[in-house]
Enzyme design. Structure first.
Site, short mmCIF file in Angstrom:
data_model
loop_
_atom_site.label_atom_id
_atom_site.label_comp_id
_atom_site.label_asym_id
_atom_site.label_seq_id
_atom_site.Cartn_x
_atom_site.Cartn_y
_atom_site.Cartn_z
N CYS A 111 -18.99 -2.62 28.74
CA CYS A 111 -18.07 -2.84 27.62
C CYS A 111 -16.89 -3.64 28.17
O CYS A 111 -16.17 -3.16 29.02
CB CYS A 111 -17.63 -1.49 27.06
SG CYS A 111 -16.48 -1.65 25.69
N CYS A 118 -4.05 -5.53 21.44
CA CYS A 118 -4.72 -6.01 20.22
C CYS A 118 -3.68 -6.16 19.13
O CYS A 118 -2.72 -5.39 19.05
CB CYS A 118 -5.79 -5.00 19.78
SG CYS A 118 -6.81 -5.59 18.40
N CYS A 122 -5.35 -1.24 13.86
CA CYS A 122 -6.17 -0.20 13.23
C CYS A 122 -5.54 1.15 13.60
O CYS A 122 -5.30 1.42 14.77
CB CYS A 122 -7.60 -0.27 13.74
SG CYS A 122 -8.39 -1.85 13.40
N CYS A 125 -6.88 3.67 16.41
CA CYS A 125 -7.25 3.12 17.73
C CYS A 125 -6.03 3.05 18.64
O CYS A 125 -4.98 2.54 18.25
CB CYS A 125 -7.85 1.73 17.56
SG CYS A 125 -8.30 0.96 19.13
N CYS A 345 -14.66 4.91 22.94
CA CYS A 345 -14.18 3.98 21.92
C CYS A 345 -12.79 4.35 21.45
O CYS A 345 -12.53 5.50 21.11
CB CYS A 345 -15.09 3.99 20.70
SG CYS A 345 -16.76 3.56 21.05
N1 SAH Z 1 -11.87 -5.13 17.71
C1 SAH Z 1 -13.25 -4.78 17.83
C2 SAH Z 1 -13.61 -4.07 19.11
C3 SAH Z 1 -12.72 -2.96 19.60
S1 SAH Z 1 -12.87 -1.36 18.91
C4 SAH Z 1 -13.67 -3.94 16.64
O1 SAH Z 1 -12.81 -3.52 15.88
O2 SAH Z 1 -14.85 -3.76 16.46
C5 SAH Z 1 -14.49 -0.82 19.30
C6 SAH Z 1 -14.99 0.26 18.36
O3 SAH Z 1 -14.29 1.49 18.60
C7 SAH Z 1 -14.77 -0.08 16.89
O4 SAH Z 1 -15.93 0.18 16.16
C8 SAH Z 1 -13.68 0.90 16.47
O5 SAH Z 1 -13.77 1.17 15.10
C9 SAH Z 1 -13.96 2.09 17.36
N2 SAH Z 1 -12.81 2.98 17.58
C10 SAH Z 1 -11.53 2.65 17.68
N3 SAH Z 1 -10.76 3.74 17.88
C11 SAH Z 1 -11.62 4.79 17.94
C12 SAH Z 1 -11.45 6.20 18.16
N4 SAH Z 1 -10.26 6.71 18.39
N5 SAH Z 1 -12.55 6.98 18.16
C13 SAH Z 1 -13.77 6.43 17.96
N6 SAH Z 1 -13.99 5.12 17.78
C14 SAH Z 1 -12.92 4.32 17.74
#
Ligand code: SAH
Length: 368
Positions: A111, A118, A122, A125, A345
């Site tokens: 990964c 970023c 979101c 995250c 993630c």
């Molecule tokens: N910007 C990209 C990649 C980074 S996030 C994207 O948004 O896809 C990678 C994945 O982790 C995404 O699917 C996101 O929704 C998920 N993710 C982010 N925070 C998380 C959390 N606290 N628990 C589980 N998944 C999470």
């Protein structure tokens, strides 16, 4: 067409073949040497010009005199009880980045991160809390893969490697560098990871998806959907206000797929927010209405960092999966690998908070 060289013109990691041809011709050398250099850098993965023994000594010296091959430098490796390894690396252009090595029975998944921090914010995250520190160059993105491959050479032997560009940051917000990195990684004459083993994950930047759809070398596409209505999605992911579900899913439908290939919709399950019994039918309806060939990857929310969300119950995860299956939607549940070292993630941020301070030249704080 010549790709622009990375940020520093003397840096060769990240340069593609036309850029290297331009370089060797500028040095008064024959063009074919570019292919040799390319092979040494990406296929043989050497780190010094000295080791490029098929080149004449004077050419090696000329290269070493004015150019560098800088990989990210490993600052710290943490190993999870499940074998996942999280790497904190110092990026050659400044700042720190996290990458994760995830061993599975039959394959390895890397990964990697396209940005430090970023910009997308979101709310569930942790990386979002850093804000965008900076974009990484193609060389810094590919460099993470080279470091992971070399550091795990014996463990990796014989097992196929999957690359997921899903670490810190949003690849489509750093479009040119992310796509240049995908080309270098996928090139059979270079790093040589088949394109079907490279996945780019986006939070849903619809124009970037359309641009990517027209690229000659396309990764697999994963889209973080995370909600089944615009109201909920906009609350969780501000990017949805610019590119709401209809716009996003219309772009997804235009993404060309190989036979039997599917898009992946990632869906982070947040207790009481997007994990109720009304969501699976709405999700299936969205997929059908937009005529998408897609599978869903459910990711139970990973807690940590004081975010105001809760992990879903095991029963609601199972029920969500069963409901989707009953509606004919292929679905898997992502195991939370590396949670004990905050490598799962949405957890890439705490140690890398140091990245921002390093990037702006402050003293690096220590984190517990
Ligand atoms: N910007 C990209 C990649 C980074 S996030 C994207 O948004 O896809 C990678 C994945 O982790 C995404 O699917 C996101 O929704 C998920 N993710 C982010 N925070 C998380 C959390 N606290 N628990 C589980 N998944 C999470």
């Amino acid at each position: 067409m010549t790709q622009p060289l990375p940020a520093r013109p003397s840096e060769l990691l990240g340069a593609d073949l036309p850029a290297l041809e331009h370089l060797v011709e500028g040095l008064g050398e024959k063009r074919f040497h570019a292919r040799q250099i390319y092979h040494w850098v990406y296929a043989r993965r050497v780190e010094s010009f000295e080791r490029m023994t098929s080149l004449s000594r004077p050419l090696r010296e000329k290269l070493a005199g004015g150019h560098t091959l800088s990989r990210p430098r490993v600052v710290k490796v943490q190993e999870s009880s499940d074998g996942t390894r999280k790497y904190l690396m110092a990026a050659p252009g400044g700042g720190q980045v996290e990458s994760v090595w995830i061993p599975e029975e039959d394959r390895l998944t890397f990964c990697i991160s396209p940005q430090i921090g970023c910009a997308l914010d979101c709310h569930f995250c942790l990386t979002a809390q850093l804000g965008l520190v900076r974009h990484l160059t193609a060389g810094e993105i590919v460099g993470q893969v080279l470091v992971l491959l070399d550091d795990n050479a014996t463990r990796a032997r014989g097992r196929p490697v999957n690359i997921v560009m899903m670490g810190m940051g949003e690849a489509l917000h750093n479009y040119d560098n992310a796509v240049a990195a995908v080309r270098l990684l996928a090139d059979a004459g270079g790093v040589g990871i088949p394109r079907r083993r490279i996945t780019l994950s986006t939070a849903g930047m619809a124009p970037g998806i359309l641009r990517l759809a027209a690229e000659p070398v396309r990764p697999r596409l994963a889209v973080s959907l995370n909600a089944t209505t615009d109201a909920i999605r906009s609350r969780l992911m501000p990017v949805n206000r610019r590119y709401p579900l209809d716009t996003l899913l219309d772009a997804c439908r235009r993404y060309p797929l190989a036979p039997r290939e599917r898009l992946t919709f990632e869906y982070v399950l947040l207790r009481g927010i997007n994990d109720s019994a009304v969501d699976p039918p709405r999700l299936a309806a969205l997929i059908n209405r937009h005529q998408l060939r897609a599978k869903v990857n459910l990711i139970p929310f990973n807690e940590g960092g004081g975010l105001d969300f809760a992990e879903p119950s095991t029963e609601s995860v199972q029920a969500f999966r069963d409901d989707l299956l009953a509606l004919g939607v292929p679905v898997s549940i992502r195991r939370n690998r590396g949670r004990d070292i905050s490598a799962a993630c949405g957890q890439l941020a705490l140690t890398a908070a140091a990245g921002r301070d390093a990037a702006v030249g402050k003293k690096t704080p220590t984190h517990n």
